[in-house]
Design a protein around this motif. Structure first.
Motif, PDB file in Angstrom:
ATOM      1  N   UNK A  80       0.399  -1.283  -0.125  1.00 41.71           N
ATOM      2  CA  UNK A  80       0.050  -0.096  -0.248  1.00 41.71           C
ATOM      3  C   UNK A  80       0.560   0.895   0.506  1.00 41.71           C
ATOM      4  N   UNK A  81       2.006   1.280   0.640  1.00 41.13           N
ATOM      5  CA  UNK A  81       2.986   2.348   0.169  1.00 41.13           C
ATOM      6  C   UNK A  81       3.675   2.899  -0.752  1.00 41.13           C
ATOM      7  N   UNK A  82       3.373   1.614  -1.681  1.00 41.11           N
ATOM      8  CA  UNK A  82       4.040   1.623  -3.100  1.00 41.11           C
ATOM      9  C   UNK A  82       4.153   3.048  -3.351  1.00 41.11           C
ATOM     10  N   UNK A  83       3.108   3.745  -4.101  1.00 42.21           N
ATOM     11  CA  UNK A  83       3.233   4.586  -5.108  1.00 42.21           C
ATOM     12  C   UNK A  83       3.086   5.964  -3.981  1.00 42.21           C
ATOM     13  N   UNK A  84       3.090   5.705  -2.621  1.00 45.88           N
ATOM     14  CA  UNK A  84       3.042   6.786  -2.207  1.00 45.88           C
ATOM     15  C   UNK A  84       4.459   7.150  -2.226  1.00 45.88           C
ATOM     16  N   UNK A  85       5.578   6.205  -1.798  1.00 47.95           N
ATOM     17  CA  UNK A  85       7.199   6.724  -1.896  1.00 47.95           C
ATOM     18  C   UNK A  85       7.438   6.845  -3.491  1.00 47.95           C
ATOM     19  N   UNK A  86       6.994   6.686  -4.638  1.00 52.39           N
ATOM     20  CA  UNK A  86       7.403   6.670  -6.096  1.00 52.39           C
ATOM     21  C   UNK A  86       6.774   8.231  -5.580  1.00 52.39           C
ATOM     22  N   UNK A  96      10.025   0.537   1.919  1.00 49.41           N
ATOM     23  CA  UNK A  96       8.819   0.244   0.502  1.00 49.41           C
ATOM     24  C   UNK A  96      10.079   1.517  -0.469  1.00 49.41           C
ATOM     25  N   UNK A  97      10.372   1.929   0.117  1.00 53.33           N
ATOM     26  CA  UNK A  97      10.691   3.696  -0.884  1.00 53.33           C
ATOM     27  C   UNK A  97      12.351   3.134  -1.206  1.00 53.33           C
ATOM     28  N   UNK A  98      12.831   2.644  -0.291  1.00 47.85           N
ATOM     29  CA  UNK A  98      14.373   1.268  -0.116  1.00 47.85           C
ATOM     30  C   UNK A  98      14.521   0.570  -1.144  1.00 47.85           C
ATOM     31  N   UNK A  99      13.205  -0.246  -1.310  1.00 47.62           N
ATOM     32  CA  UNK A  99      13.610  -1.355  -2.651  1.00 47.62           C
ATOM     33  C   UNK A  99      13.538  -0.410  -4.013  1.00 47.62           C
ATOM     34  N   UNK A 103      17.779   6.794   3.885  1.00 45.26           N
ATOM     35  CA  UNK A 103      17.415   5.614   4.607  1.00 45.26           C
ATOM     36  C   UNK A 103      17.736   4.971   5.735  1.00 45.26           C
ATOM     37  N   UNK A 104      19.048   3.768   4.745  1.00 42.85           N
ATOM     38  CA  UNK A 104      19.263   2.715   5.471  1.00 42.85           C
ATOM     39  C   UNK A 104      20.253   3.415   6.463  1.00 42.85           C
ATOM     40  N   UNK A 105      19.714   4.110   6.702  1.00 38.19           N
ATOM     41  CA  UNK A 105      21.120   5.030   7.943  1.00 38.19           C
ATOM     42  C   UNK A 105      19.600   5.052   9.478  1.00 38.19           C
ATOM     43  N   UNK A 106      18.644   5.251   8.800  1.00 36.15           N
ATOM     44  CA  UNK A 106      17.774   5.225  10.032  1.00 36.15           C
ATOM     45  C   UNK A 106      17.732   4.610  10.526  1.00 36.15           C
ATOM     46  N   UNK A 107      17.771   3.818   9.904  1.00 36.81           N
ATOM     47  CA  UNK A 107      16.935   1.702  11.049  1.00 36.81           C
ATOM     48  C   UNK A 107      18.234   1.146  11.306  1.00 36.81           C
ATOM     49  N   UNK A 108      18.679   0.352  12.205  1.00 37.51           N
ATOM     50  CA  UNK A 108      19.491  -0.643  12.348  1.00 37.51           C
ATOM     51  C   UNK A 108      19.631  -1.686  11.835  1.00 37.51           C
TER      52      UNK A 108
END
Length: 334
Positions: free
Chosen positions: A221-227, A273-276, A311-316
């Protein structure tokens, strides 16, 4: 896409000339996209249509079935998509109404962004509300994985000439696993898959016009929002993005979409999702250059890489991925 194909297209248009009052002398390129499709614009003396769009989709590369199916789905959902006026499925030609020449990317600025994104949010919620399973292809684990694999294959190896060591390969594999796990855990809806500033047209009625939807799937559900808000072609301050994603989450919940009650969870899903998507896009932009000879997307790589690193830096769990991304920045290798 040889002259022979263009001649075939013109012959087809000649047959349509009387019914649509086409002026064949005005046929001119409208745009090309990152695929084998290309588009032309043609003038018409029909009072309803000053100009029309002709799509050329070579059947061996770009069969029209998916475009026709998704166009009908989105039209039924109330979205402003091209109307199919004539079709030649065997040869791969469509005559469409013209949604204009002004993209969101052309018009977006600090003064217009809230209004334009409000319209885009409304349309996105409408599309998601129409979702049903087993209508569009599933955005499944295999597809998510294939997309992520474009990053090491085309961006790291082909574009930067980087071979990861064994530890980095293991870290990348683990990162991909946790990203896909998050993506698959999200509620599923219709996903446009390229819902961003170049594929949304500014229109007078029922804004936005929505194009380039033929790769639509049933997925997170977040895919298009991240686009839309982590757009490869335009960047916004993080606090603005947060505001717009909150508005989308609130509007979606009011409409009855299956969104988490906790916004923090929704925003985390949006980020992952945005990272993917960004890892995939890095691979695609590199592939467009090295395989297809299209260098126009290379200038957009730095922004996409910046999104992915942030994004990758925000999550351990994603810190090892952040280190790989940082170490593989162009011109920063030892």
């Amino acid at each position: 896409m040889t002259d022979a194909r263009l001649n075939t297209l013109i012959q087809w248009l000649k047959g349509l000339e009387p019914s649509w009052q086409l002026d064949l002398d005005t046929l001119a390129p409208a745009s090309a996209d990152a695929s084998f499709r290309r588009y032309f614009r043609i003038e018409s003396k029909n009072p309803k249509f000053a100009t029309l769009i002709v799509m050329d989709a070579p059947p061996q590369h770009e069969p029209l079935d998916a475009f026709l199916k998704v166009d009908l789905l989105l039209s039924d959902a109330g979205l402003n998509v091209p109307k199919i006026l004539e079709k030649n499925i065997v040869e791969g030609f469509l005559l469409l109404n013209d949604l204009g020449t002004t993209t969101y990317l052309d018009e977006l600025n600090e003064a217009t962004a809230d209004h334009l994104y409000k319209d885009a949010t409304r349309a996105l919620v409408q599309m998601q509300l129409a979702s049903k399973p087993d209508v569009l292809p599933n955005y499944d684990e295999a597809l998510l994985q294939r997309e992520l694999d474009l990053f090491p294959e085309w961006y790291l190896k082909k574009h930067l000439g980087i071979e990861l060591n064994e530890m980095q390969q293991a870290q990348l594999k683990k990162s991909f696993e946790v990203i896909i796990e998050n993506n698959l855990a999200q509620a599923k809806v219709y996903v446009h898959r390229d819902y961003h500033s170049r594929n949304l047209m500014v229109t007078q009625e029922n804004n936005p016009g929505v194009i380039d939807f033929q790769d639509a799937v049933y997925g997170p559900i977040t895919y298009d929002a991240s686009s839309l808000w982590r757009d490869a072609y335009i960047a916004w301050p993080e606090e603005k993005v947060l505001d717009w994603v909150i508005q989308f989450w609130e509007e979606g919940r009011r409409a009855g979409l299956p969104m988490p009650n906790d916004f923090g969870q929704f925003y985390r899903d949006f980020e992952w999702m945005g990272l993917q998507r960004h890892l995939k896009v890095l691979g695609i932009f590199a592939r467009l250059f090295h395989r297809d000879g299209k260098d126009g997307y290379l200038k957009d790589i730095p922004l996409v890489l910046k999104y992915a690193i942030a994004t990758a830096n925000r999550y351990i769990e994603l810190k090892p991925l952040a280190r790989i991304l940082e170490a593989t920045r162009p011109n920063q290798n030892d």
